[in-house]
Design a protein around this motif. Structure first.
Motif, PDB file in Angstrom:
ATOM      1  N   PRO A 255      61.448  39.604  41.853  1.00  0.00           N
ATOM      2  CA  PRO A 255      62.252  39.329  40.643  1.00  0.00           C
ATOM      3  C   PRO A 255      63.746  39.221  40.879  1.00  0.00           C
ATOM      4  O   PRO A 255      64.484  38.850  39.960  1.00  0.00           O
ATOM      5  N   LEU A 256      64.237  39.540  42.104  1.00  0.00           N
ATOM      6  CA  LEU A 256      65.680  39.607  42.331  1.00  0.00           C
ATOM      7  C   LEU A 256      66.355  38.273  42.024  1.00  0.00           C
ATOM      8  O   LEU A 256      67.329  38.219  41.259  1.00  0.00           O
ATOM      9  N   LEU A 257      65.864  37.178  42.607  1.00  0.00           N
ATOM     10  CA  LEU A 257      66.526  35.887  42.425  1.00  0.00           C
ATOM     11  C   LEU A 257      66.495  35.435  40.973  1.00  0.00           C
ATOM     12  O   LEU A 257      67.452  34.835  40.471  1.00  0.00           O
ATOM     13  N   THR A 258      65.406  35.754  40.283  1.00  0.00           N
ATOM     14  CA  THR A 258      65.289  35.345  38.871  1.00  0.00           C
ATOM     15  C   THR A 258      66.331  36.047  38.015  1.00  0.00           C
ATOM     16  O   THR A 258      66.986  35.431  37.158  1.00  0.00           O
ATOM     17  N   VAL A 259      66.484  37.363  38.236  1.00  0.00           N
ATOM     18  CA  VAL A 259      67.444  38.124  37.422  1.00  0.00           C
ATOM     19  C   VAL A 259      68.863  37.654  37.689  1.00  0.00           C
ATOM     20  O   VAL A 259      69.675  37.490  36.766  1.00  0.00           O
ATOM     21  N   ILE A 260      69.197  37.408  38.980  1.00  0.00           N
ATOM     22  CA  ILE A 260      70.550  36.979  39.314  1.00  0.00           C
ATOM     23  C   ILE A 260      70.803  35.559  38.828  1.00  0.00           C
ATOM     24  O   ILE A 260      71.918  35.197  38.447  1.00  0.00           O
ATOM     25  N   GLY A 261      69.741  34.729  38.830  1.00  0.00           N
ATOM     26  CA  GLY A 261      69.897  33.347  38.403  1.00  0.00           C
ATOM     27  C   GLY A 261      69.902  32.368  39.553  1.00  0.00           C
ATOM     28  O   GLY A 261      70.277  31.201  39.372  1.00  0.00           O
ATOM     29  N   LEU A 262      69.486  32.793  40.755  1.00  0.00           N
ATOM     30  CA  LEU A 262      69.461  31.913  41.913  1.00  0.00           C
ATOM     31  C   LEU A 262      68.131  31.172  41.977  1.00  0.00           C
ATOM     32  O   LEU A 262      67.104  31.686  41.533  1.00  0.00           O
ATOM     33  N   PRO A 263      68.112  29.965  42.576  1.00  0.00           N
ATOM     34  CA  PRO A 263      66.828  29.271  42.778  1.00  0.00           C
ATOM     35  C   PRO A 263      66.008  29.984  43.864  1.00  0.00           C
ATOM     36  O   PRO A 263      66.496  30.874  44.561  1.00  0.00           O
ATOM     37  N   ARG A 264      64.762  29.554  44.042  1.00  0.00           N
ATOM     38  CA  ARG A 264      63.866  30.209  45.007  1.00  0.00           C
ATOM     39  C   ARG A 264      64.377  30.092  46.433  1.00  0.00           C
ATOM     40  O   ARG A 264      64.111  30.956  47.269  1.00  0.00           O
ATOM     41  N   ASP A 265      65.110  28.996  46.745  1.00  0.00           N
ATOM     42  CA  ASP A 265      65.623  28.815  48.099  1.00  0.00           C
ATOM     43  C   ASP A 265      67.045  29.335  48.260  1.00  0.00           C
ATOM     44  O   ASP A 265      67.729  29.007  49.229  1.00  0.00           O
ATOM     45  N   GLY A 266      67.492  30.172  47.346  1.00  0.00           N
ATOM     46  CA  GLY A 266      68.866  30.656  47.404  1.00  0.00           C
ATOM     47  C   GLY A 266      69.030  31.995  48.091  1.00  0.00           C
ATOM     48  O   GLY A 266      70.090  32.628  47.987  1.00  0.00           O
ATOM     49  N   LEU A 267      68.005  32.467  48.783  1.00  0.00           N
ATOM     50  CA  LEU A 267      68.078  33.789  49.402  1.00  0.00           C
ATOM     51  C   LEU A 267      69.155  33.848  50.476  1.00  0.00           C
ATOM     52  O   LEU A 267      69.802  34.885  50.667  1.00  0.00           O
ATOM     53  N   SER A 268      69.384  32.743  51.187  1.00  0.00           N
ATOM     54  CA  SER A 268      70.371  32.760  52.275  1.00  0.00           C
ATOM     55  C   SER A 268      71.780  33.035  51.768  1.00  0.00           C
ATOM     56  O   SER A 268      72.617  33.554  52.505  1.00  0.00           O
ATOM     57  N   SER A 269      72.050  32.706  50.525  1.00  0.00           N
ATOM     58  CA  SER A 269      73.401  32.910  49.999  1.00  0.00           C
ATOM     59  C   SER A 269      73.713  34.368  49.726  1.00  0.00           C
ATOM     60  O   SER A 269      74.877  34.731  49.549  1.00  0.00           O
ATOM     61  N   ILE A 270      72.713  35.242  49.657  1.00  0.00           N
ATOM     62  CA  ILE A 270      72.967  36.667  49.417  1.00  0.00           C
ATOM     63  C   ILE A 270      72.557  37.493  50.632  1.00  0.00           C
ATOM     64  O   ILE A 270      72.227  38.671  50.518  1.00  0.00           O
ATOM     65  N   ALA A 271      72.583  36.879  51.839  1.00  0.00           N
ATOM     66  CA  ALA A 271      72.195  37.586  53.053  1.00  0.00           C
ATOM     67  C   ALA A 271      73.146  38.723  53.370  1.00  0.00           C
ATOM     68  O   ALA A 271      72.784  39.664  54.082  1.00  0.00           O
ATOM     69  N   THR A 272      74.387  38.663  52.841  1.00  0.00           N
ATOM     70  CA  THR A 272      75.355  39.754  52.990  1.00  0.00           C
ATOM     71  C   THR A 272      75.811  40.186  51.607  1.00  0.00           C
ATOM     72  O   THR A 272      75.644  39.460  50.613  1.00  0.00           O
ATOM     73  N   HIS A 273      76.425  41.387  51.535  1.00  0.00           N
ATOM     74  CA  HIS A 273      76.903  41.875  50.234  1.00  0.00           C
ATOM     75  C   HIS A 273      78.013  40.987  49.695  1.00  0.00           C
ATOM     76  O   HIS A 273      78.071  40.700  48.488  1.00  0.00           O
TER      77      HIS A 273
END
Length: 751
Positions: A255-273
């Protein structure tokens, strides 16, 4: 020689030097006295005075000569004692060198001045770059400095001066063990202790495997913890992310990406704090003054903040520091909750109903979650039960086959004995053909039981791999002797080339692999040849069995290694489909890769890759010839709890000319002996009521008062039983007994 030592000196050399100096002194005195006699004159011209002087000088010369002879005798005794002492010292030094060379660990002795006295080849092998400079007399500080410079130690590669100083500090203590990492990936443990003379003895042990196993265990524990953490996170409805002390993303849930509002392929953008903060600002607007996503510094407690998104959604952010310096964050969409609260405040009259509805909805969700958790736990329990049942079934199968092997082999053994007894008699040709067919059928049954038992032992892990270095040509020659008659009978050419190489493997399992591959090739090849070739590739020897048979289609290459799987109808006598299954299991246990190249109509090429070994000195044993012909006048006592076995043994042995005494236990075996002890005892290992043939043989020997040769026959193929019987001095035959083996063994023991 790898082991080096400093030459030793004793007091004998000092004593010899003193005697030689004394001898020189006496020679000078003697020369002076003679010269004096020759030059002396009597000033008064008195002849009698000259005579007296000559007499006096002659006495002194005689005394000096006696002293000189005593000194020379003492010198000779000292030389002899010195030679004996030198020989004793050389023997002691040689034994010491041999002793430390036999140690698997590196070994080095230093004197009180911390200079090398003695070391073995294993110690020098730890430092190959400087081994030629490590000689007796070199100081340990020089060795440490050379090791630091040549890059053998991992620590020295990072900080050479620091490593050398720390190593010398450890050397000063010399009261325990410490571990070092070598640059080539190995780990050694160094144990140093001081001797009574102030020197130091060092033992260097390779603990690479221990360290590797420890690392594997830690990695497994971390993987298990990560799996548990991920499973926990996936059950949480809120978006969760975990950052380590370096502020890198290490765990998150769906659920993390959904709550933040990122697309499914947006995980790389939050790889760091920092990436998380930047992405949230880009998507949902600037941060509020309370910095709801800021990193929590040391000493700061947990924080709960709210963040207003551009689209009006309100997210509650929980932040908490972890013990390792990282931070865990959870994001919960509380927009609906807040709207509900506002609505409740505006309409007090519907407060109770709304609370009840919300409570009911929550309870329903909780019940659903409880049901899902219960279902998941039930599935996990069912999987565990199924795994346990499968393991128990496999163990039960193995135990059943091992326990049933004795009962299965008993009637087979009796049948083989009766068939062998018939084969020794003069029979009509049709009858003799029937006897041969019966023997062939018994051979097939025996092969099937052998294969089943071997697969059972491989699956149960009852076979322990014992790799050794041995010459592969010896095994290839035995294969040629074993299969050459089969090839001739089938009109095939059998070629087995020798390599002159040594390999490292378990001879029993490798022999089984080659037997099955060559046997399969001969069985399925109609015309042409079967060849065993050898070739090396690096440090691996490729053993390949090549035939001109019908070949195997590529789609069947995998399934032919399954149990009871046979492809095609080719071959004079199709196998049972177990040979290649045994080959695969044995190869997996040995770590030897198997290869297969084959296609329909092109023959087959089966191969096994065996690591090369080190050649060693071997001793050739010459087998003692066995006596042939009849065994007339031999009294044989047979002890077995099965009447059919006794009858079969009697028929077989009497056909060889033996006098046969049959007994079902030790008590019956003693009675018929009378005054004539048997020449040999043949006993089944498993008798009635838990008794053994070993005990029965002991009782018969005790009653006869002599050590009667004995043969133990058993269906138990466990290495432990075989080793125990061999150590006890018994000869062993496996069931079903092959008559030729039995006759050869009886001939050898009774001749």
């Amino acid at each position: 020689m790898a082991t080096r030592s400093i030459p030793r000196f004793d007091d004998d050399s000092v004593r010899i030097a003193a005697l030689e100096a004394e001898n020189t002194k006496l020679k000078r005195i003697n020369a002076a006295l003679i010269d004096r006699v020759e030059r002396a004159t009597d000033l008064q011209g008195n002849a009698f005075s000259l005579f007296e002087t000559a007499i006096s000088l002659e006495g002194k010369i005689r005394e000096r000569t006696a002293d000189l002879e005593q000194a020379l005798g003492a010198l000779a005794q000292s030389n002899a004692a010195l030679a004996v002492a030198k020989e004793v010292a050389d023997d002691a030094q040689r034994r010491l060198r041999d002793a430390i060379e036999s140690i698997n660990e590196g070994f080095a002795i230093f004197d009180a001045d911390d200079r090398l006295v003695l070391c073995n080849q294993t110690y020098l092998g730890l430092w190959p770059k400087i081994a030629d400079r490590i000689v007796p007399g070199i100081a340990f500080s020089e060795i440490a400095d050379m090791i630091g410079k040549d890059g053998s130690m991992l620590g020295a590669m990072v900080a050479r001066d620091r490593w050398v100083s720390e190593r010398l500090a450890q050397r000063m203590v010399a009261s325990g063990g410490h571990v070092h990492a070598l640059a080539d990936g190995r780990w050694i443990q160094i144990n140093e202790l001081r001797t009574s003379e102030g020197g130091i003895v060092g033992v260097y042990t390779d603990i690479t495997e221990v360290k590797a196993e420890d690392a594997r265990l830690r990695a497994r524990e971390m993987a298990e913890k990560s799996a548990i953490l991920q499973a926990t996170l996936d059950t949480i409805a809120q978006g969760v992310c975990v950052y380590d002390a370096e502020r890198r993303l290490v765990a998150w849930n769906g659920p993390l990406l959904t709550v933040i509002g990122l697309p499914r392929d947006g995980l790389s953008s939050i790889a760091t704090h920092d990436g998380l903060v930047a992405a949230c600002e880009h998507l949902n607007g600037p941060m509020q003054p309370d910095a709801p996503l800021a990193w929590l510094d040391d000493g700061v407690g947990d924080a709960v903040s709210r963040r207003q998104h551009r689209n009006g959604k309100i997210v509650e952010v929980h932040r908490a520091r972890m013990p390792d310096g990282g931070m865990v964050m959870s994001f919960g969409d509380i927009t609906e909750s807040l709207r509900a609260a506002d609505a409740l405040r505006e309409t007090n009259e519907t407060l109770e109903r709304r609370v009840e509805e919300r409570t009911a909805a929550i309870n329903a969700v909780n019940r659903q979650l409880s049901r899902e958790n219960a279902e998941r736990l039930a599935v996990e329990a069912a999987l565990r039960d199924a795994k346990t049942a499968a393991e128990q079934a496999n163990i039960s199968k193995t135990r059943f086959l091992a326990a049933a092997s004795h009962d299965l082999l008993q009637p087979l053994n009796a049948a083989r004995l009766f068939v062998a007894a018939l084969g020794d008699r003069r029979l009509a040709l049709p009858t003799r053909a029937l006897v041969r067919q019966a023997g062939s059928a018994l051979d097939s049954v025996e092969d099937l039981l052998e294969a089943l038992l071997e697969i059972s032992r491989l699956d149960a892990g009852a076979i322990v791999v014992e790799p050794v270095d041995f010459a592969i040509d010896e095994m290839l020659r035995s294969m040629k002797a074993e299969f050459a008659p089969v090839a001739r009978e089938r009109g095939l050419t059998l070629r087995i080339e020798e390599s002159g190489l040594w390999v490292r493997s378990d001879p029993r399992l490798l022999r089984r692999i080659l037997q099955n591959l060559i046997g399969n090739a001969l069985r399925y090849t109609q015309v042409g040849s079967v060849a065993v070739s050898t070739r090396t590739e690096g440090d691996v020897l490729h053993l390949e069995v090549i035939d001109t048979g019908p070949g195997i289609a590529p789609e069947h290459h995998l399934e032919i290694f399954e149990e009871f799987r046979r492809v095609g109808e080719h071959g004079r006598d199709r196998g049972m489909g177990l040979g290649l299954a045994i080959v695969q299991r044995a190869g997996r246990m040995l770590g030897h890769a198997l290869t297969l190249q084959s296609a329909l109509g092109e023959g087959s090429r089966f191969g096994v890759c065996v690591p090369l070994g080190t050649a060693t000195i071997r001793t050739d044993y010459v087998a003692q010839p066995s006596r042939r012909g009849r065994l007339d006048d031999q009294i044989v006592l047979v002890i077995d709890n099965e009447a059919s076995i006794l009858e079969g043994m009697r028929a077989l042995l009497e056909g060889w000319g033996c006098t046969v005494l049959c007994a079902r236990d030790a008590a019956q075996g003693i009675i018929p002996c009378g005054e004539h002890a048997p020449d040999i005892i043949i006993a089944d290992y498993h008798l009635d009521d838990g008794k053994t043939g070993v005990a029965a043989i002991g009782a018969v020997r005790a009653a006869a008062g002599i050590e009667i040769p004995a043969i133990v026959i058993t269906a138990d193929r466990t290495p432990e039983l075989r080793e125990g019987l061999v150590q006890a001095g018994f000869h062993i035959l496996q069931k079903p007994v092959k008559p030729a083996q039995l006759r050869a063994l009886i001939s050898r023991l009774t001749k």
